[in-house]
Design an enzyme around this catalytic site. Structure first.
Site, PDB file in Angstrom:
ATOM      1  CG  HIS A  38      -2.225  -0.777   0.933  1.00  0.00           C
ATOM      2  ND1 HIS A  38      -3.296  -0.253   0.252  1.00  0.00           N
ATOM      3  CD2 HIS A  38      -2.550  -2.054   1.237  1.00  0.00           C
ATOM      4  CE1 HIS A  38      -4.239  -1.178   0.163  1.00  0.00           C
ATOM      5  NE2 HIS A  38      -3.810  -2.280   0.740  1.00  0.00           N
ATOM      6  CG  ASP A  40       1.189   0.643  -5.550  1.00  0.00           C
ATOM      7  OD1 ASP A  40       0.427   1.009  -4.627  1.00  0.00           O
ATOM      8  OD2 ASP A  40       0.824  -0.122  -6.470  1.00  0.00           O
ATOM      9  CG  LEU A 128      -1.846 -14.474  -5.421  1.00  0.00           C
ATOM     10  CD1 LEU A 128      -1.712 -15.963  -5.725  1.00  0.00           C
ATOM     11  CD2 LEU A 128      -0.622 -13.998  -4.638  1.00  0.00           C
ATOM     12  CB  SER A 129      -1.966  -8.995  -9.533  1.00  0.00           C
ATOM     13  OG  SER A 129      -1.608  -8.095  -8.591  1.00  0.00           O
ATOM     14  CD  GLU A 169      -7.196  -2.724 -12.172  1.00  0.00           C
ATOM     15  OE1 GLU A 169      -8.123  -2.453 -11.385  1.00  0.00           O
ATOM     16  OE2 GLU A 169      -6.805  -3.895 -12.372  1.00  0.00           O
ATOM     17  CG  ASP A 181      -1.052  -5.207  -8.334  1.00  0.00           C
ATOM     18  OD1 ASP A 181      -0.107  -5.170  -7.531  1.00  0.00           O
ATOM     19  OD2 ASP A 181      -2.243  -5.193  -7.999  1.00  0.00           O
TER      20      ASP A 181
END
Ligand code: GLA
Length: 399
Positions: A38, A40, A128-129, A169, A181
């Site tokens: 948390h 990035d 895990l993206s 996103e 990610d």
């Protein structure tokens, strides 16, 4: 279904007709983040690695200006026209792919219609993206086939694919996620972790050799959805913390450019306790990433493990994105003899843990943690000994 390319190609032809000859295969991997959670979206350092679990897409250009999508685990096919990609927002699934195509087109890429069959081995909603995996597989497929159809001969710019997937996103799916990610999925390298500076996108590969130890992923199988408001709420809380600190440190552009010393000097100015806790996590987590990388360079695996444990306490107590299942799993992991570190990985609120486990304790680890976790949560977990793989690419299997 395991990844069986022959089987997937056959399935593609059943769905779309035609012969197997023109079929192409692309892959976008999931990722595990070792440390740097948390941060990035606060311009911090992160330390992820791509997994061999991936989203595979079998693809073939069509002449219909349309993206058609099928998936091995979904009963319905969906489609969207290239001249109306924005309508992809309301598809029953395939929004990530439509969004990526939309962003590519807006960035000037010339696309072509493509028929696609997706097959995912990244467990959905597991932290895990799985979404980044889908985005990168789609991006590389669309750009490769689009370029070919338009006689453009240049390699796919993977960093740009990551940036446009993140934009998807943010602007198409409404999740204000950072770049980690998508970058890890795009730029992963077999048996290496990536030290990424999210404020500049400068990166470095570090061999992930943990002699005598394995990285084990523990899936709590408590599903989380990134779309949920909590993620965006944390992003907003960090922005609020930065605004306050900027009054005293006006030159700072993001939270992670504030040093631990500077933060200690001014943190009392953040009067809201929740915001202060969030900022404390971010500043110290950023510092921990660099310490963890140093530990790995010196092959000091116990120190790396200690930092993982410290990071987990911080994300649990200060950032508060874990929850019962993750907390039980990390606590139980640390009770297994020889385990050096355990922490949650990804966005949190469910999903996976990452654990450093002695090679000769793997069976014992899975058995003991599995049993104790099940007793306390009523959920049967899953474990993967993680294989670190390459980033997004075209696959050319020997047939
Ligand atoms: C999700 C987001 C990332 C990152 C992590 C938490 O995976 O997509 O950008 O913020 O959560 O580290």
């Amino acid at each position: 279904m395991e990844k069986d390319y022959k089987e997937l190609r056959k399935k593609f032809c059943e769905l779309y007709g035609g012969s197997e000859e023109e079929l192409r295969i692309f892959s976008g991997p999931g990722r595990v983040n070792l440390i740097g959670e948390h941060i990035d979206y606060c311009g911090g350092f992160v330390f992820p690695a791509a997994l061999s679990l991936d989203s595979t897409v079998i693809a073939r250009a069509n002449k219909d200006n349309t993206l058609r999508m099928a998936a091995t685990d979904l009963p319905v096919k969906v489609e969207v026209r290239l001249d109306n990609l924005i309508s992809g927002k309301t598809l029953s699934w395939g929004n990530y792919q439509a969004g990526v195509a939309y962003m590519l087109q807006n960035a000037g890429y010339k696309l072509v219609g493509v028929d696609m069959l997706f097959h995912d081995t990244v467990p959905l909603g597991s932290g895990l993206s799985s979404s980044a995996a889908i985005e990168l597989a789609a991006a590389v497929a669309l750009v490769t086939l689009g370029n070919e159809a338009h006689g453009i001969n240049k390699p796919v710019d993977l960093v740009e694919m990551a940036v446009l997937s993140q934009k998807t996103e943010n602007e198409f799916c409404g999740v204000n996620c950072g770049i980690m990610d998508q970058f890890a999925s795009a730029m992963g390298k077999k048996d290496h972790a990536i030290l990424l500076d999210c404020s500049t996108l400068k990166y470095e590969y570090l061999p992930l050799k943990l002699e005598g130890y394995k990285i084990v992923l523990g899936n709590t199988r408590k599903k989380r959805s990134l779309g949920e408001s909590k993620y965006n709420e944390r992003v907003a809380e960090c922005a609020e913390g930065l605004e306050i600190l900027k009054k005293y440190l006006p030159e700072k552009k993001n939270l992670c450019s504030i040093t631990v010393e500077e933060f200690e000097r001014y943190k009392s100015r953040i009067q809201n306790e929740v915001i202060r806790k969030r900022a404390t996590h971010v500043i110290y987590e950023n510092d921990r990433v660099l310490k963890a990388v140093e530990a790995l360079r010196k092959n000091d695996i116990p120190e790396l493990g200690r930092l993982l444990v410290e990071a987990n306490a911080s994300i649990r107590d200060l950032y508060q994105v874990t929850g019962k299942e993750l907390d039980v799993m990390t606590a139980e992991a640390m009770k297994v003899e020889g385990v050096l570190g355990a922490r949650m990985t990804g966005a949190g609120f469910g999903g996976c843990t990452v654990n450093i486990v002695p090679e000769d304790m793997l069976g014992r680890f899975m058995e003991q943690v599995g049993k104790n976790y099940r007793e306390q949560t009523g959920i049967v977990p899953q474990f993967h000994v993680s294989a670190i793989g390459d980033g997004a690419r075209e696959i050319k299997p020997e047939l």
